[in-house]
Design a protein around this motif. Structure first.
Motif, PDB file in Angstrom:
ATOM      1  N   LEU A  36       0.884  -0.956  -0.108  1.00  0.00           N
ATOM      2  CA  LEU A  36      -0.025   0.235   0.168  1.00  0.00           C
ATOM      3  C   LEU A  36       0.427   1.536   0.157  1.00  0.00           C
ATOM      4  CD1 LEU A  36      -2.748  -1.212   2.733  1.00  0.00           C
ATOM      5  CD2 LEU A  36      -3.192  -0.712   0.337  1.00  0.00           C
ATOM      6  N   ASP A  37       0.751   1.822  -0.787  1.00  0.00           N
ATOM      7  CA  ASP A  37       1.057   3.377  -1.091  1.00  0.00           C
ATOM      8  C   ASP A  37       1.229   4.296   0.004  1.00  0.00           C
ATOM      9  OD1 ASP A  37       2.794   3.018  -3.537  1.00  0.00           O
ATOM     10  OD2 ASP A  37       0.614   3.869  -4.362  1.00  0.00           O
ATOM     11  N   VAL A  38       1.924   4.926   0.922  1.00  0.00           N
ATOM     12  CA  VAL A  38       1.728   6.074   1.670  1.00  0.00           C
ATOM     13  C   VAL A  38       2.141   7.552   0.972  1.00  0.00           C
ATOM     14  CG1 VAL A  38       3.428   5.530   3.278  1.00  0.00           C
ATOM     15  CG2 VAL A  38       1.987   6.670   4.152  1.00  0.00           C
ATOM     16  N   GLY A  39       1.600   8.030   1.867  1.00  0.00           N
ATOM     17  CA  GLY A  39       2.318  10.260   1.167  1.00  0.00           C
ATOM     18  C   GLY A  39       1.810  10.859   2.100  1.00  0.00           C
ATOM     19  N   ALA A  40       2.348  11.855   1.905  1.00  0.00           N
ATOM     20  CA  ALA A  40       2.172  13.122   2.590  1.00  0.00           C
ATOM     21  C   ALA A  40       2.170  14.434   2.129  1.00  0.00           C
ATOM     22  CB  ALA A  40       2.720  13.104   3.847  1.00  0.00           C
ATOM     23  N   ASP A  41       1.411  15.313   2.037  1.00  0.00           N
ATOM     24  CA  ASP A  41       1.107  16.411   1.804  1.00  0.00           C
ATOM     25  C   ASP A  41       1.725  16.448   0.229  1.00  0.00           C
ATOM     26  OD1 ASP A  41       0.936  17.643   3.798  1.00  0.00           O
ATOM     27  OD2 ASP A  41       2.595  18.606   4.508  1.00  0.00           O
ATOM     28  N   GLY A  42       0.955  15.490  -0.846  1.00  0.00           N
ATOM     29  CA  GLY A  42       1.325  15.345  -2.318  1.00  0.00           C
ATOM     30  C   GLY A  42       2.316  14.989  -2.683  1.00  0.00           C
ATOM     31  N   GLU A  43       2.966  14.188  -1.859  1.00  0.00           N
ATOM     32  CA  GLU A  43       4.465  13.599  -1.735  1.00  0.00           C
ATOM     33  C   GLU A  43       4.581  12.287  -1.653  1.00  0.00           C
ATOM     34  OE1 GLU A  43       7.207  15.927  -3.310  1.00  0.00           O
ATOM     35  OE2 GLU A  43       5.852  17.193  -3.853  1.00  0.00           O
ATOM     36  N   PRO A  44       5.111  11.287  -2.289  1.00  0.00           N
ATOM     37  CA  PRO A  44       4.866  10.140  -1.961  1.00  0.00           C
ATOM     38  C   PRO A  44       5.941   9.675  -1.212  1.00  0.00           C
ATOM     39  CG  PRO A  44       6.586  10.368  -4.078  1.00  0.00           C
ATOM     40  CD  PRO A  44       5.117  11.067  -3.531  1.00  0.00           C
ATOM     41  N   LEU A  45       5.841   8.620   0.187  1.00  0.00           N
ATOM     42  CA  LEU A  45       6.571   8.318   0.975  1.00  0.00           C
ATOM     43  C   LEU A  45       7.171   7.289   0.871  1.00  0.00           C
ATOM     44  CD1 LEU A  45       5.318  10.607   4.210  1.00  0.00           C
ATOM     45  CD2 LEU A  45       7.059  11.231   2.896  1.00  0.00           C
ATOM     46  N   GLY A  46       6.536   6.635   0.531  1.00  0.00           N
ATOM     47  CA  GLY A  46       6.955   4.785  -0.244  1.00  0.00           C
ATOM     48  C   GLY A  46       5.931   3.882  -0.401  1.00  0.00           C
ATOM     49  N   VAL A  47       6.071   2.514   0.773  1.00  0.00           N
ATOM     50  CA  VAL A  47       4.621   1.536   1.094  1.00  0.00           C
ATOM     51  C   VAL A  47       4.644   1.483   2.372  1.00  0.00           C
ATOM     52  CG1 VAL A  47       4.735   1.507  -1.386  1.00  0.00           C
ATOM     53  CG2 VAL A  47       6.348   0.194   0.722  1.00  0.00           C
ATOM     54  N   LEU A  48       3.467   1.068   3.146  1.00  0.00           N
ATOM     55  CA  LEU A  48       3.343   1.013   4.571  1.00  0.00           C
ATOM     56  C   LEU A  48       3.886  -0.549   5.056  1.00  0.00           C
ATOM     57  CD1 LEU A  48      -0.199   2.103   5.346  1.00  0.00           C
ATOM     58  CD2 LEU A  48       1.649   3.290   6.132  1.00  0.00           C
ATOM     59  N   PRO A  49       4.540  -0.292   5.823  1.00  0.00           N
ATOM     60  CA  PRO A  49       5.379  -1.657   6.062  1.00  0.00           C
ATOM     61  C   PRO A  49       3.750  -2.986   6.463  1.00  0.00           C
ATOM     62  CG  PRO A  49       5.699  -0.625   8.253  1.00  0.00           C
ATOM     63  CD  PRO A  49       5.157  -0.107   7.479  1.00  0.00           C
ATOM     64  N   ALA A  50       4.757  -4.040   6.360  1.00  0.00           N
ATOM     65  CA  ALA A  50       3.303  -5.530   6.368  1.00  0.00           C
ATOM     66  C   ALA A  50       3.015  -5.254   7.952  1.00  0.00           C
ATOM     67  CB  ALA A  50       3.915  -6.531   5.951  1.00  0.00           C
ATOM     68  N   LEU A  51       1.722  -6.158   7.728  1.00  0.00           N
ATOM     69  CA  LEU A  51       1.554  -6.325   9.796  1.00  0.00           C
ATOM     70  C   LEU A  51       2.166  -6.993  10.125  1.00  0.00           C
ATOM     71  CD1 LEU A  51      -2.540  -7.386   8.727  1.00  0.00           C
ATOM     72  CD2 LEU A  51      -1.603  -5.686   9.398  1.00  0.00           C
ATOM     73  N   ASP A  52       3.285  -8.244   9.520  1.00  0.00           N
ATOM     74  CA  ASP A  52       4.188  -8.604   9.835  1.00  0.00           C
ATOM     75  C   ASP A  52       5.515  -8.052  10.539  1.00  0.00           C
ATOM     76  OD1 ASP A  52       5.085  -9.207   7.783  1.00  0.00           O
ATOM     77  OD2 ASP A  52       4.795 -11.197   7.250  1.00  0.00           O
ATOM     78  N   ALA A  53       5.165  -6.790   9.771  1.00  0.00           N
ATOM     79  CA  ALA A  53       6.802  -6.551  10.151  1.00  0.00           C
ATOM     80  C   ALA A  53       6.573  -5.160  11.297  1.00  0.00           C
ATOM     81  CB  ALA A  53       6.799  -5.338   9.180  1.00  0.00           C
ATOM     82  N   GLU A  54       7.658  -4.683  11.888  1.00  0.00           N
ATOM     83  CA  GLU A  54       7.295  -3.624  12.409  1.00  0.00           C
ATOM     84  C   GLU A  54       6.556  -2.155  11.651  1.00  0.00           C
ATOM     85  OE1 GLU A  54      10.679   0.071  14.624  1.00  0.00           O
ATOM     86  OE2 GLU A  54      11.402  -2.051  13.887  1.00  0.00           O
ATOM     87  N   PRO A  55       5.922  -1.615  13.069  1.00  0.00           N
ATOM     88  CA  PRO A  55       5.084  -0.896  12.065  1.00  0.00           C
ATOM     89  C   PRO A  55       5.703   1.131  11.842  1.00  0.00           C
ATOM     90  CG  PRO A  55       4.261  -1.102  14.669  1.00  0.00           C
ATOM     91  CD  PRO A  55       5.764  -1.948  14.325  1.00  0.00           C
ATOM     92  N   ALA A  56       5.316   1.426  10.996  1.00  0.00           N
ATOM     93  CA  ALA A  56       5.918   2.858  10.639  1.00  0.00           C
ATOM     94  C   ALA A  56       4.515   3.880  11.754  1.00  0.00           C
ATOM     95  CB  ALA A  56       5.476   3.569   9.707  1.00  0.00           C
TER      96      ALA A  56
END
Length: 312
Positions: A273-293
Motif C-alpha cells: 500500500l502506497d503512503v504519502g504526505a502533503d502530495g509527496e510519496p513516502l513509499g509503502v506501508l510496512p506489512a502486518l508482520d513487520a515493525e510498524p511505521a
C-alpha cells in the motif's frame, strides 16, 4: 522597513506556471518597504542549508509553491528556528487554506510585511529502519488517496482544477481494501479499509475537507478511517468529502491520538500500500508482520506568518 524575507521558489510548482506569480508578490512586498531575496530551489537536498542560512541571518523563509514544496521546508525551518511564510503557488495549497492565507499577490505581500506569528503543530513520520523522522505540515495517508496522489503527479495535460477529482475517482475505480492495524496511543484497531488519513490539517487534495475537526494547535492528530466499501458507494459519497459531511457516513470513523503506529497488508494479488504526505510519496506501508511505521504529533513545532486580524 518591514522584516527581511527570503523567497524559496519551487520552479515546478503548479505545473511550472505559477512561480512567476512570485514577481508580483515581491514587487508588492518591496513597495511596502520589504527586503526581498529570491532563490530558486536547486532541489530538495539543498533546502536545509538554504533555510539554515536564512534563519541565521534573521530572515523569514517564504515557501513559494504548493504543499509538496512546503513539506520539504517545514522540517528544516523547525530545526533552525526559522519563521516560515507561505506563498501559495501550487496545485493544492491546502495548508495555506487551513491557515486562512490570502491568494492575491498584494494580500500575500501584506501578510509578509505585517503578519503575526503563529506556532503550529507538525506531523512526524518515521518508517521502520529510517535514521530520522520526516516532518510534514498537513497529513500522512495511505490507500486510495495515496494512489490518487501518484496519479495526479502523472497528469500533464489535464487542467489543474480537474486533476485531484479525476485522480481520486480513478484511484477508487481500481482500489481494493487493505488490512490495517492502527495502534493509537496504545489502543489497537485492526480492520479492512480503503484509506487511512492521519491529519494535522483539515484539508488535502485541493480543498477536500478530509478532517473537518482538525486543528493546527491542539497537540492531537485526527485519524480518519474509510472502511472497506463498494466502489459505487465510494464514488457516490465522494462529493461529500469537500464539505466534510463524509465523516457522518457509516463507513467513516474518526479517532484522535498523539502517537499512531500503522502497518497494513494489501488485498490478495495487490502490491504494497502506497503512503504519502502533503502530495509527496513516502513509499509503502510496512506489512502486518513487520515493525510498524510511526506517526506522531510535534506540538507547536513551527512558527508561521498569518494575517494580523487586529489590523482590520
Amino acid at each position: 522597513m518591514t522584516r527581511p524575507v527570503t523567497f524559496l521558489v519551487n520552479p515546478a510548482a503548479g505545473g511550472g506556471l505559477r512561480p512567476a506569480a512570485v514577481q508580483e508578490v515581491v514587487a508588492a512586498f518591496e513597495a511596502l518597504g520589504g527586503d526581498a531575496e529570491v532563490v530558486t530551489s536547486p532541489g530538495a537536498d539543498a533546502l536545509p542549508d538554504l533555510v539554515a542560512a536564512a534563519a541565521a541571518s534573521g530572515r523569514v523563509v517564504a515557501s513559494v509553491g504548493g504543499d509538496g514544496m512546503l513539506s520539504h521546508l517545514v522540517g528544516p525551518a523547525a530545526a533552525s528556528g526559522a519563521r516560515l511564510a507561505v506563498v501559495p503557488a501550487g496545485r493544492g495549497n491546502d495548508f495555506a487554506r487551513m491557515l486562512g492565507l490570502p491568494g492575491a499577490p498584494a494580500d500575500v505581500a501584506r501578510v509578509l510585511a505585517t503578519g503575526t506569528t503563529r506556532a503550529v503543530d507538525l506531523v512526524a513520520w518515521q518508517p521502520p529502519g529510517a535514521p530520522a523522522e520526516r516532518l510534514v505540515a498537513g497529513s500522512v495517508y495511505a490507500g486510495i488517496d495515496a494512489r490518487a496522489a501518484v496519479l495526479v503527479h502523472r497528469m500533464r495535460r489535464t487542467p489543474g482544477p480537474l486533476q485531484y477529482p479525476l485522480g481520486a475517482l480513478r484511484a477508487i475505480a481500481t482500489y481494493a481494501p487493505g488490512r490495517f492495524r492502527l495502534d493509537i496511543d496504545g489502543e489497537v484497531h485492526e480492520l479492512d479499509a480503503g484509506m487511512v488519513v492521519v491529519a494535522n490539517s483539515g484539508f488535502y487534495g485541493k480543498g477536500m475537507h478530509i478532517a473537518p475537526d482538525a486543528a493546527l494547535e491542539d497537540g492531537v492528530l485526527d485519524v480518519v478511517i474509510v472502511a472497506a466499501a463498494s466502489r459505487l458507494r465510494l464514488v457516490r459519497s465522494f462529493p461529500s468529502i469537500y464539505d466534510g459531511s463524509h465523516v457522518r457516513r457509516p463507513e467513516v470513523t474518526v479517532l484522535r491520538g498523539r502517537r499512531i503506529r500503522v502497518a497494513a497488508d494489501p488485498a490478495p494479488g495487490r502490491g504494497a500500500l502506497d503512503v504519502g504526505a502533503d502530495g509527496e510519496p513516502l513509499g509503502v506501508l510496512p506489512a502486518l508482520d513487520a515493525e510498524p511505521a510511526l506517526v506522531e504529533v510535534r506540538p507547536a513545532a513551527l512558527e508561521v506568518l498569518v494575517p494580523d486580524l487586529s489590523r482590520g
